[in-house]
Design an enzyme around this catalytic site. Structure first.
Site, PDB file in Angstrom:
ATOM      1  N   GLY A  22      -7.408  -3.642   3.919  1.00 58.74           N
ATOM      2  CA  GLY A  22      -6.948  -4.896   4.505  1.00 58.74           C
ATOM      3  C   GLY A  22      -6.659  -5.942   3.449  1.00 58.74           C
ATOM      4  N   SER A  23      -6.933  -7.179   3.773  1.00 57.52           N
ATOM      5  CA  SER A  23      -6.526  -8.285   2.917  1.00 57.52           C
ATOM      6  C   SER A  23      -7.299  -8.392   1.612  1.00 57.52           C
ATOM      7  CB  SER A  23      -6.630  -9.604   3.688  1.00 57.52           C
ATOM      8  OG  SER A  23      -5.638  -9.637   4.692  1.00 57.52           O
ATOM      9  N   THR A  24      -8.393  -7.626   1.461  1.00 57.07           N
ATOM     10  CA  THR A  24      -9.063  -7.639   0.157  1.00 57.07           C
ATOM     11  C   THR A  24      -8.133  -7.066  -0.921  1.00 57.07           C
ATOM     12  OG1 THR A  24     -10.096  -5.488   0.607  1.00 57.07           O
ATOM     13  CG2 THR A  24     -11.373  -7.459   1.147  1.00 57.07           C
TER      14      THR A  24
END
Length: 486
Positions: A215-217
């Site tokens: 995801g956004s990590t």
């Protein structure tokens, strides 16, 4: 008469020579075959005739041995078994070994030549030295904080020392007690069957062996790639990105979870986790640039990590269309990573851009504590330029101070972080995975002392990327606090 006696003596000598030849055949040429024969119990009896060496955490053993009084005499015992199972693994008389128990089996079982100054003597005498010990890099307080934070929820935590690569915590949840597999008999077989049939998969080491969409990590990797490639030269400049963003070559619109992302800068995109901006930046970096950047962080490793147990390969596709690249740049599509890999991403930022090879065994020793081998600190290379790493530190600090990761803030410490939510399932119908990666530096300390990755599988998400702040960031904060207080 004497002639017959002489012939009898010759015949007896011939029989003796044949006997000695057969003995040599059995002892030398066919010894390996007999030793490997499943019907030969001698090797197993010898293996468990003496206590096994111990695995140590903070200088204290978290394993032991129990005299069972059976043919296979000594069985393995575990202190706080579920807590340390992702580190120790199991040592079973029925099912073998796993993780550190497997990787350091020769030392622990007393068969490593380095345990004796005269290994040939033990070979000739058919004896062996006492089992040695494996001293881990794990810190008990950090491990306990991670385990308590997950509180039985499906997920994992990996924590590293960014400057050395030492693994400070390795937790997988739900866990199990390795002691139930130690011996033989029906109870052990029933326990093995039950553990493998459990839908929660307690024996799966999620920190090392499970790969998730990050995801956004993963936007940290994309942002670093953009700065190193010169695609972004001013992190505060508007990016002219529409909201929603049309994926290149398609009619599909990529939305944001929140508002305020239209024409946002890269700094704002990291701070508020704007999918649109980071997807567009990933496309601008290009496939070759993104693949190379991911590789520098540790993705797509040809050989795979060994810490010393093997670690699943984290993936970033090398052949994609532009729309797929856009999704991959925000940690979706086919991008997959282990929690350990994402801890390495955070550690690279904290360590000025250099990625240290993670390792779990500090040293192995003889029974009396004399060193056999020491864990080697080594570099995997540079993931980004030092100047880029400093800028990324600033961006990650903003996430925690005034962004989507405020639940990770620690009074008196500098904390950088990044939230993430990974959609999965058919039509993204599954409950999202909540992510948080971070690093922390105590006030007055010259360098960050810990980097963490947390993933929670069964996290409820109310607002896209920010679910990482609610479900995963508090766990990361507890882990960082434990590491800083040591």
């Amino acid at each position: 008469m004497i002639r017959y006696i002489r012939w009898c003596a010759y015949f007896c000598a011939l029989l003796l020579a044949a006997l000695l030849a057969n003995l040599a055949r059995v002892q030398v040429w066919e010894s390996a075959a007999y030793g490997a024969n499943p019907a030969n119990k001698r090797a197993a009896i010898e293996r468990y005739a003496e206590p096994r060496g111990d695995i140590l955490v903070d200088g204290r053993p978290v394993t032991g041995s129990r005299d069972s009084g059976q043919l296979l005499r000594y069985e393995r015992t575990y202190t706080n078994g579920p807590l340390y199972a992702p580190v120790t693994g199991f040592s079973s008389q029925t099912y073998g070994t796993s993780f550190v128990e497997r990787a350091e089996d020769q030392v622990l079982s007393g068969t490593d030549p380095g345990l004796s100054a005269f290994p040939l003597w033990y070979e000739l005498s058919r004896g062996r030295p006492a089992g040695g010990n494996a001293v881990t890099t794990v810190r008990a307080a950090v491990q306990q904080a991670a385990y308590a934070g997950l509180a039985g929820k499906r997920g994992a935590v990996a924590a590293l020392d960014p400057a050395t690569g030492k693994i400070l915590a390795l937790v997988s949840s739900p866990s199990y007690d390795p002691a139930v597999l130690s011996g033989t008999g029906t109870k052990v077989k029933d326990a093995w069957t039950a553990l493998n049939a459990d839908p929660a998969r307690p024996m799966l080491n999620r920190a090392l062996r499970e790969t998730y969409p990050p995801g956004s990590t993963f936007k940290i990797v994309t942002a670093a790639a953009a700065l190193d490639a010169g695609v972004v030269t001013d992190v505060d400049a508007p990016t002219r990105t529409p909201d929603p963003y049309p994926l290149p070559g398609t009619s599909t619109l990529l939305p944001n979870a929140g508002t305020g992302c239209e024409d946002a800068s890269m700094a704002e995109a990291v701070q508020w986790s704007c999918n649109t901006v980071m997807a567009k930046i990933g496309v601008q970096v290009g496939l070759r640039g993104m693949v190379e950047a991911a590789r520098r962080f540790g993705f797509n490793g040809a050989e795979g990590l060994r810490v010393p147990s093997w670690v699943s390969r984290s993936n970033f596709d090398t052949d994609m269309s532009q729309d797929q690249l856009a999704l991959s740049a925000i940690g979706q599509f086919n991008t997959k990573a282990t929690p350990l890999q994402m801890a390495m991403v955070a550690a690279a930022v904290a360590n000025g851009g250099e990625v240290k090879y993670p390792y779990l065994v500090e040293r192995t020793t003889q029974d009396d504590g004399s060193q056999v081998r020491r864990g080697e600190q080594r570099s995997l290379g540079r993931a980004m330029n030092p100047a880029t790493a400093l800028r990324m530190q600033e961006l990650m600090v903003k996430v925690v101070e005034d962004g989507t990761g405020r639940n990770a803030a620690i009074p008196g410490a500098v904390v950088g972080g990044k939230t993430g939510t990974a959609q999965h399932g058919v039509g993204n119908a599954g409950t999202p995975y909540a992510w948080f990666i971070s690093w922390a530096r105590a006030e007055g300390a010259p360098l960050p002392q810990v980097a963490v990755a947390v993933v929670v599988e069964d996290a409820s998400a109310h607002r896209g990327d920010i679910s990482g702040n609610g479900a995963a960031a508090p766990i990361a904060r507890a882990v960082m606090e434990a590491a800083l207080s040591g």
